[in-house]
Design a protein around this motif. Structure first.
Motif, PDB file in Angstrom:
ATOM      1  N   SER A  41      -6.909 -11.148  -7.322  1.00  0.00           N
ATOM      2  CA  SER A  41      -7.566 -11.621  -8.542  1.00  0.00           C
ATOM      3  C   SER A  41      -8.989 -12.095  -8.281  1.00  0.00           C
ATOM      4  O   SER A  41      -9.919 -11.744  -9.019  1.00  0.00           O
ATOM      5  N   VAL A  90     -11.294  -8.977  -6.829  1.00  0.00           N
ATOM      6  CA  VAL A  90     -11.637  -7.975  -7.845  1.00  0.00           C
ATOM      7  C   VAL A  90     -12.648  -8.545  -8.828  1.00  0.00           C
ATOM      8  O   VAL A  90     -13.615  -7.877  -9.217  1.00  0.00           O
ATOM      9  N   ARG A  91     -12.449  -9.789  -9.262  1.00  0.00           N
ATOM     10  CA  ARG A  91     -13.404 -10.382 -10.196  1.00  0.00           C
ATOM     11  C   ARG A  91     -14.797 -10.491  -9.566  1.00  0.00           C
ATOM     12  O   ARG A  91     -15.799 -10.153 -10.190  1.00  0.00           O
ATOM     13  N   ARG A 117     -16.417  -6.992  -9.379  1.00  0.00           N
ATOM     14  CA  ARG A 117     -16.849  -6.465 -10.674  1.00  0.00           C
ATOM     15  C   ARG A 117     -18.111  -7.160 -11.161  1.00  0.00           C
ATOM     16  O   ARG A 117     -19.056  -6.516 -11.625  1.00  0.00           O
ATOM     17  N   GLY A 125      -4.799  -5.469  -6.613  1.00  0.00           N
ATOM     18  CA  GLY A 125      -4.191  -6.343  -7.608  1.00  0.00           C
ATOM     19  C   GLY A 125      -3.822  -7.694  -7.036  1.00  0.00           C
ATOM     20  O   GLY A 125      -3.834  -8.697  -7.740  1.00  0.00           O
ATOM     21  N   VAL A 150      -0.425 -10.093  -9.167  1.00  0.00           N
ATOM     22  CA  VAL A 150      -0.091  -8.875  -9.916  1.00  0.00           C
ATOM     23  C   VAL A 150       1.014  -8.075  -9.238  1.00  0.00           C
ATOM     24  O   VAL A 150       1.917  -7.559  -9.904  1.00  0.00           O
ATOM     25  N   LEU A 197      -0.214  -1.978 -13.434  1.00  0.00           N
ATOM     26  CA  LEU A 197      -1.271  -2.948 -13.194  1.00  0.00           C
ATOM     27  C   LEU A 197      -2.108  -2.580 -11.972  1.00  0.00           C
ATOM     28  O   LEU A 197      -3.332  -2.761 -11.966  1.00  0.00           O
ATOM     29  N   ASN A 198      -1.459  -2.071 -10.942  1.00  0.00           N
ATOM     30  CA  ASN A 198      -2.182  -1.615  -9.759  1.00  0.00           C
ATOM     31  C   ASN A 198      -3.189  -0.529 -10.137  1.00  0.00           C
ATOM     32  O   ASN A 198      -4.349  -0.557  -9.706  1.00  0.00           O
ATOM     33  N   TYR A 243      -6.120  -2.146 -12.194  1.00  0.00           N
ATOM     34  CA  TYR A 243      -7.087  -2.852 -11.353  1.00  0.00           C
ATOM     35  C   TYR A 243      -7.939  -1.864 -10.565  1.00  0.00           C
ATOM     36  O   TYR A 243      -9.135  -2.090 -10.345  1.00  0.00           O
ATOM     37  N   THR A 244      -7.330  -0.757 -10.140  1.00  0.00           N
ATOM     38  CA  THR A 244      -8.095   0.268  -9.427  1.00  0.00           C
ATOM     39  C   THR A 244      -9.145   0.883 -10.341  1.00  0.00           C
ATOM     40  O   THR A 244     -10.292   1.112  -9.937  1.00  0.00           O
ATOM     41  N   THR A 277     -10.566  -0.573 -12.796  1.00  0.00           N
ATOM     42  CA  THR A 277     -11.621  -1.568 -12.974  1.00  0.00           C
ATOM     43  C   THR A 277     -12.674  -1.451 -11.882  1.00  0.00           C
ATOM     44  O   THR A 277     -13.882  -1.498 -12.153  1.00  0.00           O
TER      45      THR A 277
END
Length: 454
Positions: A19, A22-23, A26, A44, A48, A99-100, A103-104, A106
């Protein structure tokens, strides 16, 4: 804005695609940084892939058992109801896959490169990918590798599982022994108990949910005992012995009888996932529990290496990791000086019934303030009116007597986490007991108890 120099392969290299990682990736990419992420398992992260999201799905599934049992009281006749563990397990796994993939996507949509292999730090501005052996340089490195379940050393530990493996059980066990009494232990104990398993919780002390208000933990203990969960307090694991039929026998150090089990779930805590990361190559010394010490900006002892989330010496909660990752990226690559506030962080335990809290416990408040006023509501939720089990809800407001400001809210009962999220805004905003008193109740609801305490 602090952008890295062009001689590096990337402006930012993130180790860990959970989490926080990834944030941060991005947001940094959105500021124009060239970003890459390495993840040795699945994109994830814990929450996740093998944590709060799949666990919450198990909680929802287990609550149907209670709802079905009371359906007839509400006029419903349900025949032939049965539970299928593989069907639930596989449905949860499919959602994790979804979800995986999300997130990928993203990372891809933000033009963040990602490497599905382990990365180790080899210096202040370099990492090595373990499988390929490739060395990558970056102006800034962010460590966001999260935490990992602790498996204590005792004979037969290899026969036990942690929260990582619990989602993949082939069959639903008849007897479950849970080591620990923190939030992970209490949540899985509640899940297995509701699904019809015999559950025994083993804990080194005589207290559950350390850190939560004692009135809440004491009530949860009484309710879960009434629901059939057994407890062995002041007991340590001496060993786990595998029997000829494949079952397990748990030997405890409290002098009592061994406990038979089909599954032994060890949930005695989580440790920052820093082993073998190579942090020492950049002059970073870990804390006593393997955590990375950081300053208020997430900077480590090495000025080019930062860390966010459970791997640090701060708060181990997914929303906190997300905020830290966002703040780091804004400050480092967006020219926005952003800080994360750690006061009034709401938290919940998705036990059965659930509890939730924000702010100071009564004990903490009395340690810090001279005049503390406490307001409570002890009530029977309307949802439980037809139930043979007399399970009562309990809400507590902790108030500074000098200023009337609400210092803490503590709740146990149906939907407590959903109610607490909105109430946490009031604590964060510094609202007073008079503000609550002036708010008209929403009737009939459990939440109205928050504005009716006098």
């Amino acid at each position: 804005m602090t952008m890295a120099h062009s001689e590096y392969d990337y402006d930012l290299f993130v180790i860990g695609a959970g989490s926080g990682g990834v944030r941060a990736s991005r947001i940094a990419a959105g500021h124009g940084a060239r970003v890459a992420v390495a993840e040795e398992f699945r994109i994830g992260g814990t929450c996740v892939i093998r944590g709060c999201v799949p666990k919450k799905l198990l909680v929802y599934a287990s609550q149907f058992a209670d709802d079905l049992a009371h359906a007839s009281d509400y006029g419903w006749t349900i025949e032939g109801a049965r539970f299928d563990w593989p069907a639930l397990r596989d449905a949860v796994a499919r959602d994790v896959d979804r979800l995986n993939a999300a997130y990928t996507r993203t990372l891809d949509s933000n033009k963040v490169d990602h490497f599905l292999e382990r990365a180790e730090i080899t210096g202040p501005n370099s990492v090595r990918l373990k499988q390929s052996g490739r060395t990558i340089t970056a102006g800034t490195i962010l460590v966001a590798t999260g935490a990992w379940p602790v498996m204590p050393e005792f004979p037969g530990a290899e026969h036990c599982i942690t929260s990582n493996e619990v989602f993949h059980l082939e069959t639903l066990p008849s007897r479950v022994v849970v080591a620990g009494a923190g939030y992970i232990a209490m949540e899985f104990a509640g899940i297995f108990n509701a699904l019809g398993c015999d559950v025994t919780i083993v804990n080194r002390s005589a207290k559950i949910l350390r850190g939560y208000d004692t009135d809440l933990s004491d009530r949860l203990l009484a309710i879960t005992r009434a629901r059939g969960i057994a407890y062995r307090f002041d007991a340590s694991f001496e060993g786990v012995e595998k029997q000829e039929d494949g079952s397990l026998l748990v030997h405890l150090g409290d002098g009592g009888e061994p406990v038979p089990a089909d599954v032994v779930l060890v949930a005695t805590g989580r440790r920052p996932n820093t082993a073998g990361l190579g942090l020492e190559t950049a002059g970073i010394t870990l804390g006593a529990h393997g955590e990375i010490p950081v300053d208020s900006d997430g900077r480590t002892a090495c000025p080019t290496i930062f860390a966010v989330g459970d791997v640090t010496d701060r708060v181990q909660l997914t929303p906190v990791a997300i905020r830290e990752g966002h703040a780091f990226a804004d400050a480092r690559f967006g020219g926005k000086a952003t800080s994360v506030s750690y006061d009034a962080i709401p938290s919940a335990v998705f036990s059965q019934p659930p509890l939730a809290a924000v702010g100071l416990t009564e004990a903490e408040a009395r340690d810090r303030y001279e005049n503390v006023r406490v307001f409570t509501s002890d009530f029977r939720p309307m949802k439980n009116v037809f139930s043979e089990r007399i399970e009562r809800g309990y809400y507590k407001l902790v108030v500074d007597g000098a200023t009337d400001r609400i210092l803490g809210i503590h709740m146990i009962g149906p939907d407590a986490p959903e109610i607490l999220q909105a109430a946490a805004i009031a604590v964060k905003a510094g609202l007073t007991k008079a503000d609550f008193d002036a708010t008209v109740a929403l009737h009939p609801s459990m939440a109205e108890e928050l504005v009716l305490m006098r």
